[in-house]
Design an enzyme around this catalytic site. Structure first.
Site, mmCIF file in Angstrom:
data_model
loop_
_atom_site.group_PDB
_atom_site.id
_atom_site.type_symbol
_atom_site.label_atom_id
_atom_site.label_comp_id
_atom_site.label_asym_id
_atom_site.label_seq_id
_atom_site.Cartn_x
_atom_site.Cartn_y
_atom_site.Cartn_z
ATOM 1 N N ARG A 293 12.384 -2.511 -16.037
ATOM 2 C CA ARG A 293 11.679 -1.616 -16.949
ATOM 3 C C ARG A 293 12.175 -1.718 -18.390
ATOM 4 O O ARG A 293 11.370 -1.774 -19.332
ATOM 5 C CB ARG A 293 11.893 -0.180 -16.443
ATOM 6 C CG ARG A 293 11.114 0.886 -17.168
ATOM 7 C CD ARG A 293 11.588 2.286 -16.747
ATOM 8 N NE ARG A 293 11.719 2.453 -15.320
ATOM 9 C CZ ARG A 293 10.735 2.878 -14.522
ATOM 10 N NH1 ARG A 293 9.582 3.214 -15.034
ATOM 11 N NH2 ARG A 293 10.922 2.998 -13.228
ATOM 12 N N CYS A 365 -13.001 7.367 -7.340
ATOM 13 C CA CYS A 365 -13.364 8.599 -6.633
ATOM 14 C C CYS A 365 -12.161 9.225 -5.960
ATOM 15 O O CYS A 365 -12.014 9.185 -4.740
ATOM 16 C CB CYS A 365 -14.469 8.303 -5.625
ATOM 17 S SG CYS A 365 -15.922 7.656 -6.428
ATOM 18 N N TYR A 394 5.770 -1.953 -14.259
ATOM 19 C CA TYR A 394 5.150 -1.214 -13.160
ATOM 20 C C TYR A 394 3.731 -0.764 -13.496
ATOM 21 O O TYR A 394 3.280 0.290 -13.071
ATOM 22 C CB TYR A 394 6.054 -0.031 -12.736
ATOM 23 C CG TYR A 394 7.468 -0.488 -12.428
ATOM 24 C CD1 TYR A 394 7.724 -1.279 -11.317
ATOM 25 C CD2 TYR A 394 8.526 -0.192 -13.290
ATOM 26 C CE1 TYR A 394 9.007 -1.743 -11.050
ATOM 27 C CE2 TYR A 394 9.815 -0.656 -13.033
ATOM 28 C CZ TYR A 394 10.045 -1.435 -11.914
ATOM 29 O OH TYR A 394 11.315 -1.903 -11.653
HETATM 30 C C1 PLP Z 1 13.707 -2.452 -8.934
HETATM 31 C C2 PLP Z 1 15.032 -3.101 -8.994
HETATM 32 C C3 PLP Z 1 15.594 -3.431 -10.224
HETATM 33 C C4 PLP Z 1 14.952 -3.085 -11.549
HETATM 34 O O1 PLP Z 1 14.871 -1.717 -11.741
HETATM 35 P P1 PLP Z 1 14.442 -1.160 -13.204
HETATM 36 O O2 PLP Z 1 14.496 0.305 -13.033
HETATM 37 O O3 PLP Z 1 13.075 -1.668 -13.458
HETATM 38 O O4 PLP Z 1 15.431 -1.679 -14.164
HETATM 39 C C5 PLP Z 1 16.792 -4.107 -10.224
HETATM 40 N N1 PLP Z 1 17.423 -4.429 -9.055
HETATM 41 C C6 PLP Z 1 16.911 -4.120 -7.850
HETATM 42 C C7 PLP Z 1 17.639 -4.506 -6.619
HETATM 43 C C8 PLP Z 1 15.695 -3.450 -7.772
HETATM 44 O O5 PLP Z 1 15.196 -3.133 -6.575
#
Ligand code: PLP
Length: 443
Positions: A293, A365, A394
């Site tokens: 993210r 819907c 996401y």
């Molecule tokens: C989803 C995930 C991330 C990334 O998470 P963010 O919140 O998008 O930074 C990193 N490592 C693992 C193992 C994940 O499942």
């Protein structure tokens, strides 16, 4: 407008760093968003390459001096062009499925650039990952460790493994669905079982235990959960290394760094780096971080057109052509995304960023199909374009075909150039895997 509340300015701020207005028109870098939608239509995701580079540089700068390697979490946005952009900056990647392995390799990542995480890896996925020569398979339970050993034996190789620890660190993320590091959740090996599992790994002929991993959750703006997790990994590593034979060199701290959707604080990267620092003192240690993210969220907007506007039940309702199938975060997490007018000249009065308290809903819907509920939205008429902010992570990756809606186009902007990096799905593609003439099998 009836009882609608008109406000001016305040609620409508600029989108992420890759987005700014020249006059009334919102641009991504040097390209007006309206010029893009004229060609590719709506809804459409638009990403700023510059914004992604800025975030990578910021994090790299904060972690400079530490033995850190960044592995971008592909699940945040696994568009091939985004993966290629991130690879070009020298990052590795973190994947959670065979599909992401396929994408990572298609984007040019080599095996050693790839960390394979995931709570439910299948035999074909593990096999493909080992054949690809991934940096590590992050195992999450004892049966998986045995399975990886067996598959590695069949392939005639030694599998590099890392144990994903559930550190039992309680994290106050904005939504329970983004918490992963607490006791009793499906993620990771409970911390009181880690040492036994490490001993078992030492007995197995076809795995090599390289280190420990955690992922404490997502949208974390404080350094404390990371510091606690580091402390936990150190204690576990000391215990595991006490046999005098094992040396752990990989410490994977997962992802989770927060971004600003509204008024929440930005993570303090200096404090984050300080939290990781104790691991750097361990002999030969490499710290992996897996931001998803943080690197891409504010680099993306979803551009949607207002189809209709109505007044119902004392409320203003803007009906947009993007729905929960295009962006599910509001429905799934109650996520709050800022919404801007693409051209402020479209706003009532014509003079700027007038807002109206409204529901901005999609055409799907479902009552849960909304982009925003009861919040100030640009006071624009039907036909105007809106930009939903901070959707680079996401967003498109969670798009579905619900209501048989083709998935939206995705565009990457770099300076004054732009490219369609995923064209809009076509109707014929919706039924490609199906047929009206079914071929029965006899049981
Ligand atoms: C989803 C995930 C991330 C990334 O998470 P963010 O919140 O998008 O930074 C990193 N490592 C693992 C193992 C994940 O499942």
């Amino acid at each position: 407008m009836g009882e609608s509340v008109l406000t001016r300015g305040a609620a409508v701020t600029a989108a992420g760093p890759g987005f700014a207005r020249i006059g009334s028109a919102l641009r991504c870098e040097a390209v007006p968003l309206a010029a893009i939608t004229e060609r590719v239509g709506t809804p459409c995701y638009v990403y700023s390459a510059g914004a992604i580079r800025t975030r990578v540089a910021r994090l790299a700068g904060a972690l400079a001096g530490l033995p850190v390697r960044m592995h971008y979490s592909a699940k945040a946005n696994s568009n091939l062009a985004i993966l290629a952009l991130i690879r070009a900056m020298g990052l590795g990647v973190d994947i959670v499925s065979g599909g992401e392995l396929f994408r990572a390799r298609a984007a040019g990542f080599a095996g050693p650039d790839i960390v394979f995480s995931g709570v439910g890896k299948t035999v074909p996925e593990i096999e493909a990952a080992l054949r690809a020569g991934v940096h590590s398979v992050n195992v999450e339970n004892p049966s998986e460790l045995e399975l990886v050993d067996g598959i590695a034996a069949t392939l005639g190789l030694i599998a590099p493994v890392v144990i994903r620890v559930n550190p039992d660190v309680d994290v106050n993320t904005p939504h329970p669905y983004t918490r992963t590091g607490s006791h009793g959740m499906k993620f990771g090996v409970p911390h009181d079982q880690v040492v036994d599992l490490a001993r078992r790994a030492a007995e197995l002929a076809n795995v090599r235990l390289m280190g420990l991993a955690v992922h404490v959750g997502s949208q974390i703006s404080e350094a404390l959960p990371y510091a606690l997790a580091v402390r936990e990994l150190e204690v576990l590593a000391d215990t595991i290394e006490a046999d005098g034979l094992t040396r752990l060199t990989v410490f994977d701290m997962g992802g989770g760094l927060a971004v600003r959707y509204g008024d929440e604080p930005e993570p303090d990267l200096v404090a984050y780096a300080a939290a990781l620092r104790p691991l750097a003192a361990r002999c030969g240690a490499v710290i992996l971080v897996e931001p998803g993210r943080f690197l891409v969220a504010d680099a993306g907007v979803l551009v949607t057109r207002v189809l209709y506007r109505k007044h119902s039940g004392g409320k203003e309702i803007l009906i947009a052509d993007a729905g929960m199938n295009d962006l599910v975060r509001p429905a799934l997490y109650g996520a709050v995304h800022g919404i801007d007018a693409v051209d402020e000249a479209d706003c009532a009065g014509g003079g700027g960023a007038q807002t109206v308290v409204a529901d901005v809903v999609g055409p799907v819907c479902e009552t849960g199909d909304f982009l925003a509920l009861g919040r100030p939205a640009p006071d624009v008429p039907a036909g105007a374009l809106l930009a939903v902010r901070t959707v680079g992570a996401y967003g498109a990756v969670m798009a579905s075909n619900y209501n048989s809606r083709p998935r939206p186009a995705e565009v990457l902007v770099d300076g004054d150039r732009w490219a369609v990096v995923a064209r809009r799905e076509r109707h014929d593609e919706l039924v490609q895997r199906e047929s009206t003439s079914v071929h029965w099998s006899e049981s």
